[in-house]
Design a protein around this motif. Structure first.
Motif, PDB file in Angstrom:
ATOM      1  N   LYS A  82       0.813  -1.214   0.000  1.00 14.44           N
ATOM      2  CA  LYS A  82       0.000   0.000   0.000  1.00 14.44           C
ATOM      3  C   LYS A  82       0.846   1.263   0.000  1.00 14.44           C
ATOM      4  O   LYS A  82       0.301   2.375   0.016  1.00 14.44           O
ATOM      5  N   ASP A  83       2.177   1.109   0.028  1.00  9.06           N
ATOM      6  CA  ASP A  83       3.078   2.264   0.098  1.00  9.06           C
ATOM      7  C   ASP A  83       2.663   3.193   1.233  1.00  9.06           C
ATOM      8  O   ASP A  83       2.589   4.419   1.072  1.00  9.06           O
ATOM      9  N   THR A  84       2.423   2.606   2.370  1.00  5.54           N
ATOM     10  CA  THR A  84       1.927   3.341   3.530  1.00  5.54           C
ATOM     11  C   THR A  84       2.739   2.971   4.765  1.00  5.54           C
ATOM     12  O   THR A  84       3.060   1.797   4.977  1.00  5.54           O
ATOM     13  N   VAL A  85       3.048   3.978   5.551  1.00 10.37           N
ATOM     14  CA  VAL A  85       3.715   3.789   6.836  1.00 10.37           C
ATOM     15  C   VAL A  85       2.732   4.158   7.937  1.00 10.37           C
ATOM     16  O   VAL A  85       1.970   5.129   7.795  1.00 10.37           O
ATOM     17  N   TYR A  86       2.761   3.383   9.005  1.00  8.61           N
ATOM     18  CA  TYR A  86       1.826   3.587  10.107  1.00  8.61           C
ATOM     19  C   TYR A  86       2.585   3.931  11.389  1.00  8.61           C
ATOM     20  O   TYR A  86       3.725   3.538  11.573  1.00  8.61           O
ATOM     21  N   LEU A  87       1.891   4.626  12.262  1.00  9.20           N
ATOM     22  CA  LEU A  87       2.386   4.847  13.618  1.00  9.20           C
ATOM     23  C   LEU A  87       1.265   4.468  14.576  1.00  9.20           C
ATOM     24  O   LEU A  87       0.267   5.183  14.676  1.00  9.20           O
ATOM     25  N   GLN A  88       1.417   3.324  15.200  1.00 11.00           N
ATOM     26  CA  GLN A  88       0.443   2.889  16.203  1.00 11.00           C
ATOM     27  C   GLN A  88       0.831   3.489  17.536  1.00 11.00           C
ATOM     28  O   GLN A  88       1.950   3.261  18.018  1.00 11.00           O
ATOM     29  N   MET A  89      -0.066   4.253  18.115  1.00 10.85           N
ATOM     30  CA  MET A  89       0.223   4.961  19.356  1.00 10.85           C
ATOM     31  C   MET A  89      -0.712   4.448  20.438  1.00 10.85           C
ATOM     32  O   MET A  89      -1.928   4.611  20.342  1.00 10.85           O
ATOM     33  N   ASN A  90      -0.140   3.809  21.444  1.00  6.50           N
ATOM     34  CA  ASN A  90      -0.913   3.276  22.563  1.00  6.50           C
ATOM     35  C   ASN A  90      -0.583   4.029  23.844  1.00  6.50           C
ATOM     36  O   ASN A  90       0.438   4.704  23.928  1.00  6.50           O
ATOM     37  N   SER A  91      -1.452   3.884  24.817  1.00  2.39           N
ATOM     38  CA  SER A  91      -1.240   4.515  26.127  1.00  2.39           C
ATOM     39  C   SER A  91      -0.880   5.989  25.980  1.00  2.39           C
ATOM     40  O   SER A  91       0.107   6.469  26.556  1.00  2.39           O
ATOM     41  N   LEU A  92      -1.671   6.684  25.204  1.00  3.97           N
ATOM     42  CA  LEU A  92      -1.368   8.081  24.914  1.00  3.97           C
ATOM     43  C   LEU A  92      -1.444   8.943  26.171  1.00  3.97           C
ATOM     44  O   LEU A  92      -2.258   8.706  27.069  1.00  3.97           O
ATOM     45  N   LYS A  93      -0.567   9.948  26.199  1.00  6.87           N
ATOM     46  CA  LYS A  93      -0.470  10.864  27.327  1.00  6.87           C
ATOM     47  C   LYS A  93      -0.728  12.294  26.838  1.00  6.87           C
ATOM     48  O   LYS A  93      -0.518  12.588  25.655  1.00  6.87           O
ATOM     49  N   PRO A  94      -1.126  13.180  27.733  1.00  4.04           N
ATOM     50  CA  PRO A  94      -1.326  14.581  27.314  1.00  4.04           C
ATOM     51  C   PRO A  94      -0.088  15.185  26.651  1.00  4.04           C
ATOM     52  O   PRO A  94      -0.220  15.988  25.722  1.00  4.04           O
ATOM     53  N   GLU A  95       1.082  14.768  27.091  1.00  3.76           N
ATOM     54  CA  GLU A  95       2.308  15.314  26.507  1.00  3.76           C
ATOM     55  C   GLU A  95       2.591  14.803  25.095  1.00  3.76           C
ATOM     56  O   GLU A  95       3.527  15.253  24.448  1.00  3.76           O
ATOM     57  N   ASP A  96       1.784  13.867  24.615  1.00  4.78           N
ATOM     58  CA  ASP A  96       1.890  13.431  23.222  1.00  4.78           C
ATOM     59  C   ASP A  96       1.138  14.363  22.277  1.00  4.78           C
ATOM     60  O   ASP A  96       1.216  14.203  21.053  1.00  4.78           O
ATOM     61  N   THR A  97       0.415  15.325  22.836  1.00  3.86           N
ATOM     62  CA  THR A  97      -0.339  16.280  22.028  1.00  3.86           C
ATOM     63  C   THR A  97       0.611  17.082  21.144  1.00  3.86           C
ATOM     64  O   THR A  97       1.562  17.686  21.629  1.00  3.86           O
ATOM     65  N   ALA A  98       0.351  17.059  19.837  1.00  6.04           N
ATOM     66  CA  ALA A  98       1.218  17.741  18.885  1.00  6.04           C
ATOM     67  C   ALA A  98       0.660  17.570  17.475  1.00  6.04           C
ATOM     68  O   ALA A  98      -0.272  16.781  17.269  1.00  6.04           O
ATOM     69  N   VAL A  99       1.247  18.288  16.543  1.00  5.03           N
ATOM     70  CA  VAL A  99       1.009  18.004  15.130  1.00  5.03           C
ATOM     71  C   VAL A  99       2.054  16.979  14.710  1.00  5.03           C
ATOM     72  O   VAL A  99       3.252  17.180  14.933  1.00  5.03           O
ATOM     73  N   TYR A 100       1.599  15.894  14.143  1.00  7.68           N
ATOM     74  CA  TYR A 100       2.478  14.814  13.721  1.00  7.68           C
ATOM     75  C   TYR A 100       2.704  14.886  12.206  1.00  7.68           C
ATOM     76  O   TYR A 100       1.734  14.981  11.439  1.00  7.68           O
ATOM     77  N   TYR A 101       3.966  14.840  11.824  1.00  5.49           N
ATOM     78  CA  TYR A 101       4.348  14.961  10.417  1.00  5.49           C
ATOM     79  C   TYR A 101       5.009  13.684   9.933  1.00  5.49           C
ATOM     80  O   TYR A 101       5.911  13.144  10.592  1.00  5.49           O
ATOM     81  N   CYS A 102       4.590  13.242   8.780  1.00  5.75           N
ATOM     82  CA  CYS A 102       5.260  12.137   8.116  1.00  5.75           C
ATOM     83  C   CYS A 102       6.480  12.685   7.391  1.00  5.75           C
ATOM     84  O   CYS A 102       6.455  13.810   6.854  1.00  5.75           O
ATOM     85  N   TYR A 103       7.534  11.896   7.351  1.00  8.02           N
ATOM     86  CA  TYR A 103       8.806  12.330   6.787  1.00  8.02           C
ATOM     87  C   TYR A 103       9.400  11.216   5.946  1.00  8.02           C
ATOM     88  O   TYR A 103       9.281  10.038   6.278  1.00  8.02           O
ATOM     89  N   ALA A 104      10.044  11.631   4.852  1.00  5.75           N
ATOM     90  CA  ALA A 104      10.766  10.659   4.032  1.00  5.75           C
ATOM     91  C   ALA A 104      12.059  11.284   3.540  1.00  5.75           C
ATOM     92  O   ALA A 104      12.124  12.482   3.271  1.00  5.75           O
ATOM     93  N   LEU A 105      13.073  10.457   3.464  1.00  6.84           N
ATOM     94  CA  LEU A 105      14.351  10.853   2.891  1.00  6.84           C
ATOM     95  C   LEU A 105      14.626   9.928   1.710  1.00  6.84           C
ATOM     96  O   LEU A 105      14.630   8.704   1.871  1.00  6.84           O
ATOM     97  N   LYS A 106      14.823  10.543   0.534  1.00  3.45           N
ATOM     98  CA  LYS A 106      15.083   9.751  -0.664  1.00  3.45           C
ATOM     99  C   LYS A 106      16.140  10.447  -1.503  1.00  3.45           C
ATOM    100  O   LYS A 106      15.958  11.602  -1.865  1.00  3.45           O
ATOM    101  N   SER A 107      17.210   9.759  -1.746  1.00  8.86           N
ATOM    102  CA  SER A 107      18.297  10.267  -2.590  1.00  8.86           C
ATOM    103  C   SER A 107      18.744  11.655  -2.146  1.00  8.86           C
ATOM    104  O   SER A 107      18.964  12.548  -2.981  1.00  8.86           O
ATOM    105  N   GLY A 108      18.855  11.847  -0.851  1.00  8.26           N
ATOM    106  CA  GLY A 108      19.359  13.092  -0.299  1.00  8.26           C
ATOM    107  C   GLY A 108      18.360  14.214  -0.171  1.00  8.26           C
ATOM    108  O   GLY A 108      18.719  15.320   0.256  1.00  8.26           O
TER     109      GLY A 108
END
Length: 115
Positions: A75-101
């Motif tokens: 599916k060309d998809t990456v996942y982030l499973q987040m368990n036991s979430l805490k208030p300090e996990d509050t944020a904007v989450y960004y997906c990132y990729a590095l390809k050929s520099g």
């Protein structure tokens, strides 16, 4: 050019779980690194988790044992499973990729953990 589209953010209570998805416009097997960063208000963007060359996974100390990064090559998809979430996990989450520099970023998805 690589495009990354995140989804799955939302509002949850402490202790609950969320799964973020990042759909890439190309094969994730062609990426040198894929991962997730987050940025909370007033703070710098920080690494959450990443997969290097499709194999080795690294995690921030603050999420070890709670978050899991994985990929679905079909599916060309990456996942982030987040368990036991805490208030300090509050944020904007960004997906990132590095390809050929070259670094690529998604648009971000908001995760809010609050009672």
């Amino acid at each position: 050019q690589v495009q990354l589209v995140e989804s799955g953010g939302g509002l949850v209570q402490p202790g609950e779980s969320l799964r973020l998805s990042c759909a890439a416009s190309g094969s994730i097997l062609s990426m040198n690194v894929m991962g997730w960063y987050r940025q909370a208000p007033g703070k710098e963007r920080e690494l959450v988790a990443r997969i290097i060359n499709g194999g080795i996974a690294n995690y921030a100390d603050s999420v070890k044992g709670r978050f899991t990064i994985s990929g679905d090559n079909a599916k060309d998809t990456v996942y982030l499973q987040m368990n036991s979430l805490k208030p300090e996990d509050t944020a904007v989450y960004y997906c990132y990729a590095l390809k050929s520099g070259t670094n690529y970023w998604g648009q971000g998805t908001q995760v809010t953990v609050s009672s």
